[in-house]
Write an enzyme that holds these catalytic residues in place. Structure first.
Site, PDB file in Angstrom:
ATOM      1  N   HIS A   1       0.738  -1.208  -0.006  1.00 52.21           N
ATOM      2  CA  HIS A   1      -0.019   0.102  -0.087  1.00 52.21           C
ATOM      3  C   HIS A   1       0.854   1.194   0.138  1.00 52.21           C
ATOM      4  O   HIS A   1       0.437   2.407   0.744  1.00 52.21           O
ATOM      5  CB  HIS A   1      -1.056   0.011   1.132  1.00 52.21           C
ATOM      6  CG  HIS A   1      -1.727  -1.214   1.246  1.00 52.21           C
ATOM      7  ND1 HIS A   1      -3.126  -0.930   0.426  1.00 52.21           N
ATOM      8  CD2 HIS A   1      -1.969  -2.517   1.864  1.00 52.21           C
ATOM      9  CE1 HIS A   1      -3.775  -2.262   0.622  1.00 52.21           C
ATOM     10  NE2 HIS A   1      -3.000  -3.095   1.439  1.00 52.21           N
TER      11      HIS A   1
ATOM     12  N   ASN B   1     -10.120  -3.224   2.475  1.00 47.15           N
ATOM     13  CA  ASN B   1      -9.848  -3.178   1.003  1.00 47.15           C
ATOM     14  C   ASN B   1     -11.378  -2.822   0.183  1.00 47.15           C
ATOM     15  O   ASN B   1     -12.310  -2.727   0.833  1.00 47.15           O
ATOM     16  CB  ASN B   1      -9.471  -4.404   0.386  1.00 47.15           C
ATOM     17  CG  ASN B   1      -7.866  -4.707   0.733  1.00 47.15           C
ATOM     18  OD1 ASN B   1      -7.064  -3.701   0.883  1.00 47.15           O
ATOM     19  ND2 ASN B   1      -7.670  -5.927   1.030  1.00 47.15           N
TER      20      ASN B   1
END
EC number: 1.11.1.6
Length: 497
Positions: A54, A127
């Site tokens: 990320h 997510n």
């Protein structure tokens, strides 16, 4: 206008910001010019270690407003009454790429949320998919290694990706999500968000239920096709960052409605599959969505590094009224994320303004790199003690968990009752995707698997095709034909039963 004096980091005014002290106009420099040292040393440290995963992301601040009463499920203060508002920070991201990678890569999107509540910061770190590739955190480093650069070529490796996925059938559900057009959303405003894991809610009577969190975009779902996503890489690799920032600057504040699914403890015991398995979803017919509130992002960060890059999220950060579950991936993330933040930002990362709880913080932690809050002053740094008034508040005691087993062992993630990796992916292909979506999925898979190379190429492809055939015959046939495989021969090799 009053001009501000130019000073060093320690507040000492100085005049020579552009020229270094030296011996004459053409002589060597002098070591005593400490401003030279300070500028170069700070410059060398401007880049903190990027996130292992990320790394490329965008974020903004806003408010969460409760619209529906769920106090029968939880005593969490942010849900205490309809109309209550809580300040929030959301960070969106791709998963596998470095900070300089493109925003439109085919990848899951991180959907991390920080709620600044009066009982502490609650981090809901999920997510844009309700599921994940694996269900045991011990496999996570191996999985991420396949998504990163090959140790020999230093390039991304389709061979490593599909080799791992083909050896981990539990990945199939998420693979289909990512290979569909959902793997290339149009920015961050046009996608749903999920807590993904199963959590728990506890009410004022200490009654517990299992819960999943959903955030559904009010901007409508929009996805790029694979070709459109690839084209956008060359046009604007920062598309999602620019889109989010400019929308907020124009006053087009993105909003998401929060919903929960609730499952009782008894329902979990009789559920046909493990409800704590993050590779699976709960039926919305059996466990309908219950509306909770609205999240709105209406404030851009004034400084990206200070407020977004330094933002730290961890699933370990839950507040009174919200709890964990036996989800094995969640259990691993409780450890992994806080450890990652301490490595990246230092032991005192929660004192950084964007991470600091805006309400009272009292503990006996002391010292450590970059301690900036006075370090407790003269107060005692141990407990129990006779001097401090910082004491545990017993009203926050969490109810004891009733465990179903007293056997500690290494349980097979694919053991009996845990090994149906094909029913839900098949439903996703047949019932969720329309005809165009099915065609795009097959095209995207075919394109991605075409990059598999090396002596194990045929073995890896055949193994993955077996998973596709088990989920849905037409899916397997479509991919096999796209790869130019002998379908009749493949069917003969398929395991029976």
């Amino acid at each position: 206008m009053n001009e501000k004096k130019l000073t060093s980091a320690s507040g000492i005014p100085y005049t020579d910001h552009e020229d270094t002290k030296g011996v004459g106009p053409r002589g060597p420099l002098l070591l005593e010019d400490f401003i030279l040292h300070e500028k170069l040393a700070h410059f060398n440290r401007e880049r903190i270690p990027e996130r292992i995963v990320h790394a490329k992301g965008s974020g903004a601040f806003g408010t969460f407003t409760v619209t529906h009463d769920i106090t029968k499920y939880t005593k969490a203060k942010l849900f205490s009454e309809v109309g209550k508002q809580t300040r929030i920070l959301f960070r969106f991201s791709t998963v596998a790429g470095e900070r300089g990678s493109a925003d439109t890569e085919r990848d899951p999107r991180g959907f991390a949320m920080k709620y600044y509540t009066e009982d502490g910061n609650w981090d809901l770190v999920g997510n844009n998919t309700p599921i994940f590739f694996i269900k045991d955190a011990k496999k996570f480093p191996d999985f991420i290694h396949t998504q990163k650069r090959d140790p020999f070529t230093n390039c991304k490796s389709a061979t490593a990706v599909w080799d791992f996925w083909s050896l981990c059938p539990e990945s199939l559900h998420q693979v289909l999500f990512v290979m569909s057009d959902r793997g290339t959303p149009v920015g961050y405003r046009h996608m749903h968000g999920y807590g993904s894991h199963t959590f728990s809610l506890i009410n004022n009577e200490n009654e517990k239920v299992w819960v999943k969190f959903h955030l559904r975009t009010e901007q409508g779902i929009k996805n790029f096709t694979g070709a459109e996503a690839n084209q956008m890489k060359s046009v604007d690799s920062d598309f999602a960052q620019r889109d989010l920032l400019e929308a907020i600057e124009k006053g087009a504040f993105p909003r998401w409605k929060m919903y929960i699914q609730v499952m009782t403890l008894e329902e979990a015991k009789t559920h046909p599959f493990n409800p704590f398995d993050v590779t699976k979803t709960w039926s919305q017919q059996a466990f309908p969505l219950i509306e909770v509130g609205v999240a709105e992002l209406n404030e851009n960060a004034d400084n990206y590094f200070a407020q977004i890059e330094q933002a730290a999220f961890a699933p370990a950060h839950i507040v009174d009224g919200i709890g964990f579950s036996p989800d094995k991936m969640l259990q691993g993330r409780i450890l992994g994320y806080t450890d990652a933040q301490r490595y990246r930002l230092g032991a005192n990362y929660e004192q950084i303004p964007v991470n600091r709880c805006p309400f009272a913080v009292n503990n006996y932690q002391r010292d450590g790199h970059m301690r900036v809050d006075g370090n407790g002053g003269r107060s005692a740094n141990y407990y129990p003690n006779s001097f401090s008034d910082v004491r545990p508040d017993m009203s926050y005691v969490r109810p004891a968990d009733q465990l179903d087993s007293n056997v500690a062992d290494w349980f097979d993630r694919n053991g009996e009752g845990e090994n149906d990796h094909y029913s839900q992916p098949g439903i996703f292909f047949r019932e969720v995707l329309d005809q165009t979506g099915k065609e795009h999925l097959i095209e995207n898979i075919t394109s991605a698997m075409s990059g598999i190379s090396g002596p194990k190429r045929e073995e890896i492809i055949n193994r993955q095709l077996c998973h596709f055939f088990r989920a849905d015959i037409s899916l397997g046939m479509g991919v096999a034909k796209g790869l130019g495989m002998d379908v009749a021969s493949l069917m003969d090799k398929m395991p029976r039963g």
